[in-house]
Motif scaffolding. Structure first.
Motif, PDB file in Angstrom:
ATOM      1  N   UNK A  27      -1.901  -9.849  -7.479  1.00  0.00           N
ATOM      2  CA  UNK A  27      -3.347  -9.753  -7.323  1.00  0.00           C
ATOM      3  C   UNK A  27      -3.803  -8.397  -6.788  1.00  0.00           C
ATOM      4  N   UNK A  28      -3.025  -7.800  -5.893  1.00  0.00           N
ATOM      5  CA  UNK A  28      -3.406  -6.508  -5.333  1.00  0.00           C
ATOM      6  C   UNK A  28      -3.400  -5.429  -6.424  1.00  0.00           C
ATOM      7  N   UNK A  29      -2.358  -5.432  -7.235  1.00  0.00           N
ATOM      8  CA  UNK A  29      -2.301  -4.474  -8.348  1.00  0.00           C
ATOM      9  C   UNK A  29      -3.395  -4.756  -9.371  1.00  0.00           C
ATOM     10  N   UNK A  30      -3.683  -6.030  -9.612  1.00  0.00           N
ATOM     11  CA  UNK A  30      -4.732  -6.392 -10.567  1.00  0.00           C
ATOM     12  C   UNK A  30      -6.096  -5.906 -10.086  1.00  0.00           C
ATOM     13  N   UNK A  31      -6.355  -6.057  -8.796  1.00  0.00           N
ATOM     14  CA  UNK A  31      -7.632  -5.590  -8.253  1.00  0.00           C
ATOM     15  C   UNK A  31      -7.745  -4.070  -8.362  1.00  0.00           C
ATOM     16  N   UNK A  32      -6.653  -3.359  -8.120  1.00  0.00           N
ATOM     17  CA  UNK A  32      -6.661  -1.902  -8.221  1.00  0.00           C
ATOM     18  C   UNK A  32      -6.891  -1.459  -9.675  1.00  0.00           C
ATOM     19  N   UNK A  33      -6.237  -2.116 -10.622  1.00  0.00           N
ATOM     20  CA  UNK A  33      -6.413  -1.783 -12.043  1.00  0.00           C
ATOM     21  C   UNK A  33      -7.845  -2.075 -12.482  1.00  0.00           C
ATOM     22  N   UNK A  34      -8.396  -3.189 -12.010  1.00  0.00           N
ATOM     23  CA  UNK A  34      -9.783  -3.527 -12.356  1.00  0.00           C
ATOM     24  C   UNK A  34     -10.752  -2.476 -11.805  1.00  0.00           C
ATOM     25  N   UNK A  35     -10.482  -1.994 -10.606  1.00  0.00           N
ATOM     26  CA  UNK A  35     -11.354  -0.967 -10.024  1.00  0.00           C
ATOM     27  C   UNK A  35     -11.312   0.311 -10.849  1.00  0.00           C
ATOM     28  N   UNK A  36     -10.103   0.724 -11.238  1.00  0.00           N
ATOM     29  CA  UNK A  36      -9.989   1.924 -12.067  1.00  0.00           C
ATOM     30  C   UNK A  36     -10.645   1.734 -13.431  1.00  0.00           C
ATOM     31  N   UNK A  37     -10.546   0.544 -13.989  1.00  0.00           N
ATOM     32  CA  UNK A  37     -11.095   0.331 -15.321  1.00  0.00           C
ATOM     33  C   UNK A  37     -12.619   0.229 -15.309  1.00  0.00           C
ATOM     34  N   UNK A  38     -13.227  -0.045 -14.179  1.00  0.00           N
ATOM     35  CA  UNK A  38     -14.683  -0.120 -14.112  1.00  0.00           C
ATOM     36  C   UNK A  38     -15.331   1.263 -13.941  1.00  0.00           C
TER      37      UNK A  38
END
Length: 149
Positions: A27-38
């Motif tokens: 989940x931590x990596x997923x949240x970081x990837x989502x932040x970069x993709x936004x």
């Protein structure tokens, strides 16, 4: 228009990768990837992408960058010459400043030390006798012979 489409596609792909990462319980990596993709979508919404695209394809903007680069080169060139010459001002001004600082010295006529004549220190203990120089080189010669030199 194409820049906005590309940014939207990159954001959608990033959110898809974030969803797969979250499915794998990271989940931590997923949240970081989502932040970069936004970030690309946010840049499109604020108009930064349109401004950058207009600037990148504008000959006037590139001419402005060339003018700024020339100004920067002139500025750094003049600073380098000024440092090499030893400061600003004319040669007469620099000489006058140098002469005035020498005239304002604290004690320009003082040539003898103010503490008086030096005294010899108390006798030192005798130093260990030095080995003969042949002994020193014999060790080195042995090492060289050992290695075949």
């Amino acid at each position: 228009m194409i820049a906005e489409t590309v940014c939207s596609a990159v954001s959608a792909a990033g959110l898809g990768i974030a969803a797969v990462t979250a499915y794998r319980k990271r989940f931590l990596s997923a949240a970081r990837i989502a932040a970069y993709s936004l970030v690309p979508v946010g840049l499109v919404m604020t108009g930064v992408v349109g401004w950058a695209a207009d600037t990148a394809f504008s000959p006037t903007a590139w001419a402005g960058f060339v003018v700024l680069g020339g100004a920067w080169l002139l500025f750094t060139g003049t600073r380098a010459v000024e440092r090499r010459r030893g400061g600003g001002g004319t040669r007469k001004e620099r000489k006058a400043a140098r002469d005035s600082t020498q005239a304002d010295a604290v004690a320009p006529a003082a040539s003898a030390p103010s503490l008086g004549p030096a005294k010899r220190p108390a006798t030192r203990p005798a130093a260990a006798p030095r080995a003969q120089s042949g002994d020193d080189f014999s060790d080195i010669e042995a090492i060289l012979k050992k290695h075949g030199i």
